[in-house]
Scaffold this active site. Structure first.
Site, PDB file in Angstrom:
ATOM      1  N   ARG A  43       0.833  -1.202   0.000  1.00 49.04           N
ATOM      2  CA  ARG A  43       0.000   0.000   0.000  1.00 49.04           C
ATOM      3  C   ARG A  43       0.875   1.263   0.000  1.00 49.04           C
ATOM      4  O   ARG A  43       0.570   2.238  -0.686  1.00 49.04           O
ATOM      5  CB  ARG A  43      -0.940   0.016   1.212  1.00 49.04           C
ATOM      6  CG  ARG A  43      -1.917   1.175   1.148  1.00 49.04           C
ATOM      7  CD  ARG A  43      -3.033   1.106   2.163  1.00 49.04           C
ATOM      8  NE  ARG A  43      -4.086   2.033   1.777  1.00 49.04           N
ATOM      9  CZ  ARG A  43      -4.616   2.936   2.607  1.00 49.04           C
ATOM     10  NH1 ARG A  43      -4.210   2.997   3.865  1.00 49.04           N
ATOM     11  NH2 ARG A  43      -5.564   3.747   2.168  1.00 49.04           N
ATOM     12  N   HIS A  47       0.749   4.409  -2.516  1.00 52.16           N
ATOM     13  CA  HIS A  47       0.447   5.782  -2.083  1.00 52.16           C
ATOM     14  C   HIS A  47       1.548   6.765  -2.477  1.00 52.16           C
ATOM     15  O   HIS A  47       1.262   7.895  -2.840  1.00 52.16           O
ATOM     16  CB  HIS A  47       0.177   5.824  -0.575  1.00 52.16           C
ATOM     17  CG  HIS A  47      -1.269   5.580  -0.267  1.00 52.16           C
ATOM     18  ND1 HIS A  47      -1.964   6.234   0.727  1.00 52.16           N
ATOM     19  CD2 HIS A  47      -2.164   4.742  -0.849  1.00 52.16           C
ATOM     20  CE1 HIS A  47      -3.216   5.827   0.737  1.00 52.16           C
ATOM     21  NE2 HIS A  47      -3.354   4.912  -0.196  1.00 52.16           N
ATOM     22  N   HIS A 170      -6.107  -5.611  -3.564  1.00 50.49           N
ATOM     23  CA  HIS A 170      -6.946  -5.653  -2.356  1.00 50.49           C
ATOM     24  C   HIS A 170      -7.252  -7.064  -1.909  1.00 50.49           C
ATOM     25  O   HIS A 170      -8.064  -7.292  -1.014  1.00 50.49           O
ATOM     26  CB  HIS A 170      -8.221  -4.845  -2.573  1.00 50.49           C
ATOM     27  CG  HIS A 170      -8.030  -3.397  -2.250  1.00 50.49           C
ATOM     28  ND1 HIS A 170      -9.022  -2.466  -2.355  1.00 50.49           N
ATOM     29  CD2 HIS A 170      -6.929  -2.730  -1.828  1.00 50.49           C
ATOM     30  CE1 HIS A 170      -8.539  -1.278  -1.988  1.00 50.49           C
ATOM     31  NE2 HIS A 170      -7.280  -1.425  -1.668  1.00 50.49           N
ATOM     32  N   TRP A 186     -12.068 -10.059   8.892  1.00 51.40           N
ATOM     33  CA  TRP A 186     -11.871 -10.336  10.304  1.00 51.40           C
ATOM     34  C   TRP A 186     -11.166 -11.669  10.540  1.00 51.40           C
ATOM     35  O   TRP A 186     -10.754 -11.961  11.643  1.00 51.40           O
ATOM     36  CB  TRP A 186     -13.226 -10.331  11.035  1.00 51.40           C
ATOM     37  CG  TRP A 186     -13.787  -8.926  10.971  1.00 51.40           C
ATOM     38  CD1 TRP A 186     -13.524  -7.896  11.802  1.00 51.40           C
ATOM     39  CD2 TRP A 186     -14.653  -8.412   9.943  1.00 51.40           C
ATOM     40  NE1 TRP A 186     -14.172  -6.774  11.389  1.00 51.40           N
ATOM     41  CE2 TRP A 186     -14.868  -7.046  10.249  1.00 51.40           C
ATOM     42  CE3 TRP A 186     -15.262  -8.957   8.824  1.00 51.40           C
ATOM     43  CZ2 TRP A 186     -15.667  -6.214   9.476  1.00 51.40           C
ATOM     44  CZ3 TRP A 186     -16.064  -8.123   8.044  1.00 51.40           C
ATOM     45  CH2 TRP A 186     -16.252  -6.768   8.375  1.00 51.40           C
TER      46      TRP A 186
HETATM   47  C1  HEM Z   1      -9.971   3.211  -5.656  1.00 53.81           C
HETATM   48  C2  HEM Z   1      -8.682   3.096  -5.225  1.00 53.81           C
HETATM   49  C3  HEM Z   1      -8.368   2.661  -3.822  1.00 53.81           C
HETATM   50  C4  HEM Z   1      -9.006   2.979  -2.649  1.00 53.81           C
HETATM   51  C5  HEM Z   1     -10.205   3.908  -2.432  1.00 53.81           C
HETATM   52  C6  HEM Z   1      -8.299   2.254  -1.588  1.00 53.81           C
HETATM   53  C7  HEM Z   1      -8.655   2.306  -0.252  1.00 53.81           C
HETATM   54  C8  HEM Z   1      -8.098   1.516   0.744  1.00 53.81           C
HETATM   55  C9  HEM Z   1      -8.503   1.533   2.132  1.00 53.81           C
HETATM   56  C10 HEM Z   1      -9.584   2.427   2.728  1.00 53.81           C
HETATM   57  C11 HEM Z   1      -7.749   0.595   2.781  1.00 53.81           C
HETATM   58  C12 HEM Z   1      -7.795   0.249   4.272  1.00 53.81           C
HETATM   59  C13 HEM Z   1      -6.657   1.003   4.965  1.00 53.81           C
HETATM   60  C14 HEM Z   1      -6.673   0.704   6.477  1.00 53.81           C
HETATM   61  O1  HEM Z   1      -7.764   0.866   7.067  1.00 53.81           O
HETATM   62  O2  HEM Z   1      -5.606   0.322   7.023  1.00 53.81           O
HETATM   63  C15 HEM Z   1      -6.871  -0.002   1.805  1.00 53.81           C
HETATM   64  C16 HEM Z   1      -5.955  -1.003   2.094  1.00 53.81           C
HETATM   65  C17 HEM Z   1      -5.039  -1.505   1.169  1.00 53.81           C
HETATM   66  N1  HEM Z   1      -4.860  -1.058  -0.128  1.00 53.81           N
HETATM   67 FE1  HEM Z   1      -6.092   0.176  -1.135  1.00 53.81          FE
HETATM   68  N2  HEM Z   1      -7.267   1.528  -2.125  1.00 53.81           N
HETATM   69  C18 HEM Z   1      -7.265   1.768  -3.475  1.00 53.81           C
HETATM   70  C19 HEM Z   1      -6.341   1.247  -4.399  1.00 53.81           C
HETATM   71  C20 HEM Z   1      -5.258   0.459  -4.046  1.00 53.81           C
HETATM   72  C21 HEM Z   1      -4.190   0.094  -4.971  1.00 53.81           C
HETATM   73  C22 HEM Z   1      -4.090   0.575  -6.434  1.00 53.81           C
HETATM   74  C23 HEM Z   1      -3.327  -0.722  -4.279  1.00 53.81           C
HETATM   75  C24 HEM Z   1      -2.037  -1.384  -4.736  1.00 53.81           C
HETATM   76  C25 HEM Z   1      -1.707  -1.607  -5.995  1.00 53.81           C
HETATM   77  C26 HEM Z   1      -3.868  -0.862  -2.930  1.00 53.81           C
HETATM   78  C27 HEM Z   1      -3.309  -1.648  -1.949  1.00 53.81           C
HETATM   79  C28 HEM Z   1      -3.839  -1.791  -0.660  1.00 53.81           C
HETATM   80  C29 HEM Z   1      -3.361  -2.765   0.309  1.00 53.81           C
HETATM   81  C30 HEM Z   1      -2.237  -3.794   0.073  1.00 53.81           C
HETATM   82  C31 HEM Z   1      -4.118  -2.591   1.467  1.00 53.81           C
HETATM   83  C32 HEM Z   1      -3.995  -3.355   2.789  1.00 53.81           C
HETATM   84  C33 HEM Z   1      -3.080  -2.570   3.704  1.00 53.81           C
HETATM   85  C34 HEM Z   1      -2.951  -3.181   5.106  1.00 53.81           C
HETATM   86  O3  HEM Z   1      -3.347  -4.359   5.296  1.00 53.81           O
HETATM   87  O4  HEM Z   1      -2.420  -2.482   5.996  1.00 53.81           O
HETATM   88  N3  HEM Z   1      -5.032  -0.135  -2.821  1.00 53.81           N
HETATM   89  N4  HEM Z   1      -7.105   0.563   0.568  1.00 53.81           N
HETATM   90  O1  LIG Z   2     -11.846  -9.097   2.199  1.00 53.84           O
HETATM   91  C1  LIG Z   2     -10.816  -8.872   1.272  1.00 53.84           C
HETATM   92  C2  LIG Z   2     -10.437  -7.394   1.183  1.00 53.84           C
HETATM   93  C3  LIG Z   2     -11.338  -6.495   0.635  1.00 53.84           C
HETATM   94  N1  LIG Z   2     -11.033  -5.176   0.493  1.00 53.84           N
HETATM   95  C4  LIG Z   2      -9.835  -4.702   0.923  1.00 53.84           C
HETATM   96  C5  LIG Z   2      -9.268  -3.424   0.901  1.00 53.84           C
HETATM   97  C6  LIG Z   2      -8.000  -3.541   1.401  1.00 53.84           C
HETATM   98  N2  LIG Z   2      -7.787  -4.827   1.751  1.00 53.84           N
HETATM   99  C7  LIG Z   2      -8.905  -5.574   1.481  1.00 53.84           C
HETATM  100  C8  LIG Z   2      -9.205  -6.928   1.630  1.00 53.84           C
END
Ligand code: HEM
Ligand SMILES: OCc1cnc2cc[nH]c2c1
Length: 289
Positions: A43, A47, A170, A186
């Site tokens: 992530r 970002h 995701h 969860w």
């Molecule tokens: C519409 C575009 C996107 C939105 C609105 C979005 C939003 C989010 C949100 C709200 C979370 C939860 C963060 C938290 O509560 O810790 C998240 C987690 C994550 N996102 Fe996205 N995201 C987007 C695109 C992407 C892209 C393009 C990637 C990578 C190529 C990505 C990779 C991740 C990963 C790996 C997590 C898990 C992070 C963790 O477990 O700490 N996301 N994203």
């Molecule tokens: O439940 C799988 C899942 C769904 N959405 C998001 C967004 C970040 N990590 C995710 C993981």
């Protein structure tokens, strides 16, 4: 401003940096309910690249400006400080590595060590001063639907197919209520890079629910999975849905398309000298480690 990458010297050993990050991931695999640092490193790499604006070539991964507090404290990046702290010891061990190279190499290493595709990575990003930090507000919000997602990625010239492929990341990690106002999955938290995100989207029953922060998310009771509104949008929108189905049925196609669009994302706005060949790093496993 054009960002021209520095020509690679043969003195640097990027596989050694990869190995240091990958080894540290193994040593600290209990982080975040045993999810490990892989997801947050991926992530972070997104970002630092997602601030790019094609119109004036501002933002993006080149200058490593995430290291400055104005960018680091963007409310939409809450929680990524854990990824930054994880990389601090790597930063100290390899002082010749720029922050832009460090943040993007962190994501590449994490994807490969979580059994994802091989991501060809090029070096040469050069640190820029605090004055070059892009304004907050360039990263996407999770609350909206397909029209929002489509218009957001127009700033990258990404097609529907590229947007769907990119969002497959995701499958990794989870939402944390205190970070984003969304929560879950969860259980069975994921630190394996696969096409399961698309499979789950298509095959499971998703129930809209208002979570403890008052935000609507889509929950699956049986598996304890969740989808953000922007995740669920890929299912709701018929043009996106076509690609969701393609990737649910073909993991190799997903890996190929993800590799292409993720490489585009972390290299947007950067001109690399032809001498800077893409590195294809070996995983620790492939090195018998
Ligand atoms: C519409 C575009 C996107 C939105 C609105 C979005 C939003 C989010 C949100 C709200 C979370 C939860 C963060 C938290 O509560 O810790 C998240 C987690 C994550 N996102 Fe996205 N995201 C987007 C695109 C992407 C892209 C393009 C990637 C990578 C190529 C990505 C990779 C991740 C990963 C790996 C997590 C898990 C992070 C963790 O477990 O700490 N996301 N994203
Ligand atoms: O439940 C799988 C899942 C769904 N959405 C998001 C967004 C970040 N990590 C995710 C993981």
């Amino acid at each position: 401003a054009l960002h021209t990458a520095q020509q690679e010297k043969n003195s640097e050993d990027y596989q050694e940096v990869y190995n240091a990050i990958a080894t540290k991931m193994r040593e600290e695999k209990d982080f975040d309910n045993n999810n490990g640092y892989g997801p947050v490193l991926v992530r972070l790499s997104w970002h630092v690249s997602g601030t790019w604006d094609k119109r004036d070539n501002s933002g993006g991964s080149f200058g490593g400006t995430y290291r400055f507090k104005k960018e680091m404290n963007d409310p939409l990046s809450r929680g990524l400080q854990n990824g930054f702290k994880f990389l601090e010891s790597i930063d100290k061990q390899f002082p010749w590595l720029s922050h832009g190279d460090l943040f993007t190499l962190g994501g590449v290493t994490a994807i490969q060590e979580m059994q994802g595709p091989k991501i060809p990575w090029r070096s040469g990003r050069v640190d820029e001063p605090e004055s070059m930090v892009p304004d907050n507000g360039r990263l996407p919000e999770p609350h909206y639907g397909a029209d929002y997602v489509r218009s957001y990625y127009e700033r990258f010239n990404f097609t529907d197919q590229e947007v769907v492929a990119l969002l497959g990341a995701h499958v990794l990690g989870k939402a944390h209520l205190k970070n984003s106002g969304y929560d879950g999955p969860w259980d069975d938290e994921s630190n394996i890079f696969s096409n399961a995100f698309y499979d789950n989207l298509l095959k499971l029953k998703w129930t809209p629910e208002i979570n403890d922060a008052g935000n609507k998310q889509y929950d699956n009771k049986e598996k304890g999975y969740m989808m953000l509104p922007t995740d669920y949008a890929l299912f709701q929108d018929p043009k996106y849905l076509k690609y969701v189905k393609a990737y649910a049925n073909d993991q190799d196609l997903f890996f190929k398309d993800f590799t292409k669009v993720y490489t585009k994302l972390i290299e947007n706005g950067i001109e690399f000298p032809k001498e800077n060949k893409p590195h294809l790093f070996k995983t620790l496993k492939e090195q018998g480690k």
